[in-house]
Motif scaffolding. Structure first.
Motif, mmCIF file in Angstrom:
data_model
loop_
_atom_site.group_PDB
_atom_site.id
_atom_site.type_symbol
_atom_site.label_atom_id
_atom_site.label_comp_id
_atom_site.label_asym_id
_atom_site.label_seq_id
_atom_site.Cartn_x
_atom_site.Cartn_y
_atom_site.Cartn_z
ATOM 1 N N GLU A 87 0.858 -1.080 -0.125
ATOM 2 C CA GLU A 87 -0.051 -0.046 -0.076
ATOM 3 C C GLU A 87 1.056 1.359 -0.057
ATOM 4 O O GLU A 87 0.448 2.208 -0.420
ATOM 5 C CB GLU A 87 -1.018 0.174 1.243
ATOM 6 N N TYR A 88 2.299 1.192 0.442
ATOM 7 C CA TYR A 88 3.058 2.173 0.482
ATOM 8 C C TYR A 88 4.258 2.061 0.156
ATOM 9 O O TYR A 88 4.795 1.025 0.206
ATOM 10 C CB TYR A 88 3.124 2.637 1.992
ATOM 11 N N PHE A 89 4.796 3.057 -1.037
ATOM 12 C CA PHE A 89 6.081 2.846 -1.635
ATOM 13 C C PHE A 89 6.838 3.906 -1.299
ATOM 14 O O PHE A 89 6.582 5.158 -1.536
ATOM 15 C CB PHE A 89 6.024 2.612 -3.036
ATOM 16 N N SER A 90 8.258 4.002 -0.806
ATOM 17 C CA SER A 90 9.071 4.873 -0.811
ATOM 18 C C SER A 90 10.492 4.806 -1.533
ATOM 19 O O SER A 90 11.171 3.726 -1.189
ATOM 20 C CB SER A 90 9.484 5.225 0.446
ATOM 21 N N VAL A 91 10.640 5.683 -2.638
ATOM 22 C CA VAL A 91 11.689 5.121 -3.338
ATOM 23 C C VAL A 91 12.580 6.602 -3.651
ATOM 24 O O VAL A 91 12.135 7.702 -3.615
ATOM 25 C CB VAL A 91 11.201 4.880 -4.884
ATOM 26 N N ASP A 92 14.026 6.267 -3.822
ATOM 27 C CA ASP A 92 15.087 7.268 -3.853
ATOM 28 C C ASP A 92 14.816 7.933 -5.271
ATOM 29 O O ASP A 92 14.829 7.063 -6.420
ATOM 30 C CB ASP A 92 16.192 7.104 -3.742
ATOM 31 N N ALA A 93 14.670 9.059 -5.530
ATOM 32 C CA ALA A 93 14.442 9.592 -6.850
ATOM 33 C C ALA A 93 15.441 9.672 -7.799
ATOM 34 O O ALA A 93 15.216 9.534 -9.092
ATOM 35 C CB ALA A 93 13.833 11.036 -6.696
ATOM 36 N N SER A 94 16.587 9.814 -7.258
ATOM 37 C CA SER A 94 17.667 9.872 -8.144
ATOM 38 C C SER A 94 18.362 8.647 -8.588
ATOM 39 O O SER A 94 18.690 8.413 -9.752
ATOM 40 C CB SER A 94 18.935 10.516 -7.532
ATOM 41 N N ASP A 95 17.972 7.652 -7.912
ATOM 42 C CA ASP A 95 18.046 6.321 -8.079
ATOM 43 C C ASP A 95 17.143 5.790 -9.526
ATOM 44 O O ASP A 95 17.717 5.316 -10.527
ATOM 45 C CB ASP A 95 17.593 5.386 -6.837
ATOM 46 N N ILE A 96 15.856 6.095 -9.335
ATOM 47 C CA ILE A 96 14.869 5.905 -10.483
ATOM 48 C C ILE A 96 15.425 6.735 -11.686
ATOM 49 O O ILE A 96 15.178 6.232 -13.002
ATOM 50 C CB ILE A 96 13.539 6.223 -10.147
ATOM 51 N N LEU A 97 15.728 7.799 -11.299
ATOM 52 C CA LEU A 97 16.177 8.917 -12.477
ATOM 53 C C LEU A 97 17.289 8.419 -13.189
ATOM 54 O O LEU A 97 17.300 8.122 -14.532
ATOM 55 C CB LEU A 97 16.247 10.143 -12.008
ATOM 56 N N SER A 98 18.234 7.861 -12.507
ATOM 57 C CA SER A 98 19.355 7.354 -13.344
ATOM 58 C C SER A 98 19.200 6.173 -14.002
ATOM 59 O O SER A 98 19.817 5.850 -15.084
ATOM 60 C CB SER A 98 20.407 7.105 -12.329
ATOM 61 N N GLN A 99 18.163 5.356 -13.727
ATOM 62 C CA GLN A 99 17.807 4.204 -14.340
ATOM 63 C C GLN A 99 16.605 4.380 -15.830
ATOM 64 O O GLN A 99 17.204 3.791 -16.734
ATOM 65 C CB GLN A 99 16.832 3.358 -13.505
ATOM 66 N N LEU A 100 16.045 5.627 -15.509
ATOM 67 C CA LEU A 100 15.107 5.898 -16.796
ATOM 68 C C LEU A 100 15.653 6.846 -17.835
ATOM 69 O O LEU A 100 15.082 7.221 -18.828
ATOM 70 C CB LEU A 100 13.720 6.182 -16.357
ATOM 71 N N MET A 101 16.779 7.501 -17.384
ATOM 72 C CA MET A 101 17.523 8.396 -18.489
ATOM 73 C C MET A 101 18.035 7.587 -19.471
ATOM 74 O O MET A 101 18.995 6.876 -19.083
ATOM 75 C CB MET A 101 18.230 9.505 -17.613
#
Lengths: 153, 765
Positions: free
Chosen positions: B92-106
């Motif tokens: 129900e709850y997710f907390s993720v590091d923004a720069s982590d995700i960002l580096s993966q999808l750029m």
């Protein structure tokens, strides 16, 4: 040379001019014999003593030569030049006697050593004047005496 | 405490916040909010309220944020009594590091759509439990891109979020720090951010909250004011940004190289123009010394340029040579200006380099064409013109070799002039022509690359051995007649374009003209020579004619005259008066005939004799003529006076003497019988000439007869009164003309005549 009286040679093809020369001599009281050749070639034969002229007793070397310029075979200048190439003849005074008053003829005559240049017709004054050349062999060659009638002025 | 269900605050009409709502009806239920904030505390409060409200209502919650923000949000959620561990376990709850995700999808500086759907979309799907739960998400990746200056990527990412929301229903909260919008920024992008969201939430300092009416009213006014200043800030930024973009576009589109460098000469920026002119790409040269662009022999120029820049001076249109990446040289015109920072300190230079190679070449072409034309106009000899033309062609076309061939008399093309061609080569190709001799419109033939041209094998071999790779044949023709050809050779393959051959064509035309003109000139000269020769022949014949006149024509006249005289002398006594008178007439006729012949001869002699002009003492000559005249005609009573010292003239003495004598004779002759002739001679100066006057007291000449006076055989007085041949004055005129002078007469026909002869003065000569 010889002790006989001087002889005059006239190279002239025009009978009229021969007549006027005889008349001028006569009027000037010049009694020496006048020998006439009718062309330049004959003049050379006479002066060189060739052929019919070999007998110098009949055809003596002249003391004075009158040369017409326009003559058959050889003209007066050719004869004049030849005379001066002959050591035995080159001292004979030669007078050019011609119809031409052209400067170039006068100049050429002087160049080839004519003693005088006279324009026809011959007069007794002229021939008397020319006879003086037979006595005076040291006439200035560079300025030949020129005798011209006043009408050619 | 701020309330989450606060109505969104309009931030300004221009932001057009409602647009997206119309296009995307789904979003009316699931909002896409943007939160501007000034402090992290405020953001954490708002995000935790947003997420908490969802979690408490049984919705899913996703936080994609910086570690600091995640921690602050989770702290607040826990304080609200939410068990995050349990909620995480039930997805129900997710907390993720923004720069982590960002580096993966750029990928390549922009967010990849597939990766985004896979990573972020996957999260949303899990949180929604297959669509059975509503989801609220907070994302900070866009804001991070924005902060890094990757604005296009940020907007793109917003778009991806919106795309995701079209397939999966969830509410999204974005947040931007307000400080990201101070100073120079992109207002249009700001608007786009706002446009990408369905609602915009204002910052903490503009919050409209509870309190009494007056406080609410003041707060709203404050917010309005804030929004207005934001709006104007945005507008200003937008203007600056527009201008900046415009300038950037101008720099990029410029044909000129626009380069910036620091004060040590290190290149700091490099536009497309620079790449085009110098051949380096920006990444190859930025950070390198500008000296790499300068040929070694010109490197001494740079310290001077830098010194000027340090002194704040610019360099305008400095023409010099720079070096390309491939080592070749390029003529450039440089303008270098110092670049100042905000404090006015000089930090570097901007340099604009314009490629003036074409300009220089045009200048060079003009110069060589001028030299060629001038040598043609000076009418120098043809071989010299050929050499000048070869030089001109090589310089204009930047060719290593060139040649001129002309048809010879047999119609074979022969080398007339050449440069850098071996004897063997010339021997082998001589006579070869791409055109027939009678081709009325021969066209240039260009071979870009000998190795790939369709040429006879032996020709190809010879050309190749000579080291020639490209060549052009230019027809040398004049008014449709082919005279020969001009050859241009290159050692490398050369792509000929028609335009580049234009200067060569001009040179070829000039040479054709020169050749033709020379030929015309030679024809003319030959014609003149032929005419001159025939004239000379005519003169020679004339000479012969008058020579024979002089010798032969006079003889019969003389004979006639002399025989008449003989007749008179010898037979005068026998003739009567009549006969004598007739004889006189014959003699007179003969004399006159002889005089005529002599005058004609004099006249013709004067016409044809070559005369040379010299200064003559007219005074001495005239006095001598007068003296001789008086000597010869002693009987004459004539009075002749020479007045003063006569001026000197330029003339031919014999001719002048003849002329003066004739004039003097006439002056004395034409008097009324019984009158004593009185003749005065004098000179006067007239415009650099000297005029000799011969004035008499004779019978004069009526003006109407004066124009006939100087012609041959013209007499204006009757023969019976005054004897003469009618040639005397014609001789005078002919003599004057031959000496470059004139003659004339003034008379009223009663009171004597004033004859004059005018010649150039000896003094002015």
């Amino acid at each position: 040379m010889n002790t006989r009286q001087p002889v005059i040679l006239l190279a002239e093809d025009d009978e009229n001019d021969i007549f006027f020369m005889r008349r001028a001599l006569q009027k000037a009281d010049i009694n020496c014999p006048l020998y006439v050749t009718r062309d330049g070639k004959e003049a050379l034969d006479y002066l060189g003593g060739d052929g019919p002229f070999a007998d110098r007793g009949h055809y003596p070397i002249p003391s004075l030569v009158f040369l017409d310029l326009k003559m058959p075979f050889l003209n007066g200048f050719d004869v004049l030049e030849w005379i001066h190439s002959q050591s035995s003849l080159k001292d004979i005074p030669v007078v050019i006697l011609t119809s031409s008053a052209e400067d170039r003829d006068r100049k050429k005559a002087a160049q080839l050593g004519a003693k005088a240049y006279c324009v026809k017709p011959p007069t007794h004054e002229m021939v008397r004047e020319m006879m003086r050349l037979t006595n005076d062999k040291n006439v200035d060659v560079s300025a030949p005496h020129c005798y011209c009638p006043p009408s050619t002025q | 405490m701020k309330k989450l269900d606060l109505p969104p605050v309009p931030v300004g009409k221009n932001l057009q916040l409602s647009n997206e709502g119309r296009d995307q009806p789904l979003i009316t239920r699931f909002k896409h909010l943007v939160q501007f904030y000034e402090s992290d505390e405020f953001l954490a409060d708002r995000v935790s309220e947003f997420i908490a409200a969802g979690l408490e209502a049984g919705e899913g919650g996703i936080v994609i944020a910086t570690p600091g923000h995640r921690e602050a949000v989770e702290k607040r959620l826990s304080e609200k009594g939410l068990n995050l561990t349990a909620l995480t376990a039930t997805n129900e709850y997710f907390s993720v590091d923004a720069s982590d995700i960002l580096s993966q999808l750029m990928a390549n500086d922009s967010p990849d759509e597939t990766l985004f759907h896979h990573l972020v979309g996957g999260l949303v799907t899990k949180a929604a439990n297959g669509g059975r739960r509503r989801v609220r998400a907070f994302g900070e990746m866009v804001s991070m891109l924005w902060a890094e200056g990757k604005r296009a990527a940020a907007i793109q990412l917003e778009g991806l979020w919106n795309g995701l929301r079209r397939s999966q229903a969830f509410s999204l909260l974005c947040a931007y720090p307000m400080n990201g919008f101070s100073g120079a920024r992109n207002g249009e992008a700001f608007r786009e951010i706002c446009r990408a969201h369905s609602e915009v939430l204002s910052t903490e300092n503009s919050t409209v909250s509870g309190g009494n009416e007056e406080e609410r009213f003041r707060a709203i006014a404050l917010l309005e004011q804030k929004a207005k200043s934001l709006e104007s800030e945005i507008a200003k930024n937008s203007l600056i940004a527009d201008r900046g973009r415009l300038l950037a576009a101008i720099v990029e589109c410029s044909d000129d190289a626009i380069i910036s460098k620091d004060l040590n000469g290190i290149i700091t920026s490099w536009n497309n123009g620079a790449e085009r002119i110098f051949g380096y790409k920006a990444h190859e040269i930025v950070g390198h010394s500008v000296l790499e662009l300068i040929p070694p022999e010109r490197r001494h120029e740079e310290p001077g340029i830098l010194a000027r820049l340090r002194n704040g001076l610019r360099i305008d249109h400095y023409e010099t040579v720079r070096r390309r990446k491939n080592g070749s040289h390029v003529d450039v015109s440089l303008t270098v200006s110092p670049v100042l920072d905000e404090t006015g300190k000089i930090v570097g230079a901007s340099k604009i380099a314009r490629d003036i190679t074409e300009h220089k070449r045009a200048e060079l072409q003009q110069q060589v064409l001028y030299e060629l034309t001038s040598s043609i106009n000076r009418a120098v000899a043809l071989p010299e013109i050929y050499e000048t033309a070869i030089e001109a062609i090589c310089r204009c076309q930047a060719a290593q070799r060139a040649a001129i061939l002309l048809f010879d008399a047999e119609g074979v093309m022969r080398f007339k002039a050449w440069r850098n061609l071996s004897d063997e080569y010339r021997r082998t190709v001589e006579g070869h022509s791409p055109w027939k001799r009678d081709d009325p419109a021969p066209q240039p033939v260009c071979i870009d690359d000998v190795l790939h041209a369709s040429l006879e094998d032996h020709l190809k071999t010879v050309i190749d051995r000579e080291g020639i790779r490209a060549l052009a044949f230019l027809p040398l023709s004049y008014e449709g007649r082919l005279l020969g050809k001009f050859m241009i050779y290159y050692n490398e393959p050369h792509h000929f374009v028609p335009e580049e051959l234009r200067p060569a064509q001009t040179i070829v035309n000039q040479v054709a003209f020169a050749i033709e003109r020379r030929r015309t000139g030679e024809n003319l000269e030959r014609m003149v020579n032929e005419r001159t020769a025939s004239l000379r022949e005519a003169i020679a014949q004339m000479e012969e004619f008058s020579y024979s006149v002089s010798h032969d024509l006079r003889a019969p006249v003389r004979a006639m005259q002399c025989y008449a005289e003989v007749l008179m002398e010898d037979y005068g006594a026998q003739l009567d008066e009549h006969a004598k008178k007739y004889l006189e007439r014959i003699i007179q006729g003969g004399t006159r005939m002889d005089r005529l012949i002599q005058d004609i001869l004099t006249y013709s002699r004067l016409s044809r004799r070559e005369i040379q002009l010299h200064p003559i003492s007219l005074d001495k000559l005239t006095r001598e003529i007068v003296r001789q005249y008086l000597d010869l005609s002693a009987s004459s009573r004539a009075q002749i006076s020479v007045e003063g010292q006569l001026f000197g003239v330029i003339g031919h003495e014999p001719s002048l003497s003849q002329a003066i004598s004739n004039l003097l004779n006439n002056a004395v002759k034409f008097v009324t019988p019984g009158t004593t002739p009185n003749v005065r001679l004098s000179t006067e100066r007239r415009n650099g000439d000297v005029r000799l006057w011969i004035e008499d007291n004779g019978i004069g000449i009526k003006p109407e007869y004066q124009h006939r006076l100087f012609s041959v055989f013209e007499r204006v007085h009757p023969e019976k009164n005054y004897e003469g041949t009618g040639i005397g004055l014609a001789i005078v005129r002919k003599a004057a003309e031959r000496m470059g002078g004139k003659v004339g007469v003034e008379s009223d026909g009663v009171n004597g005549s004033r004859f004059w002869i005018q010649l150039p003065s000896a003094e002015t000569a």
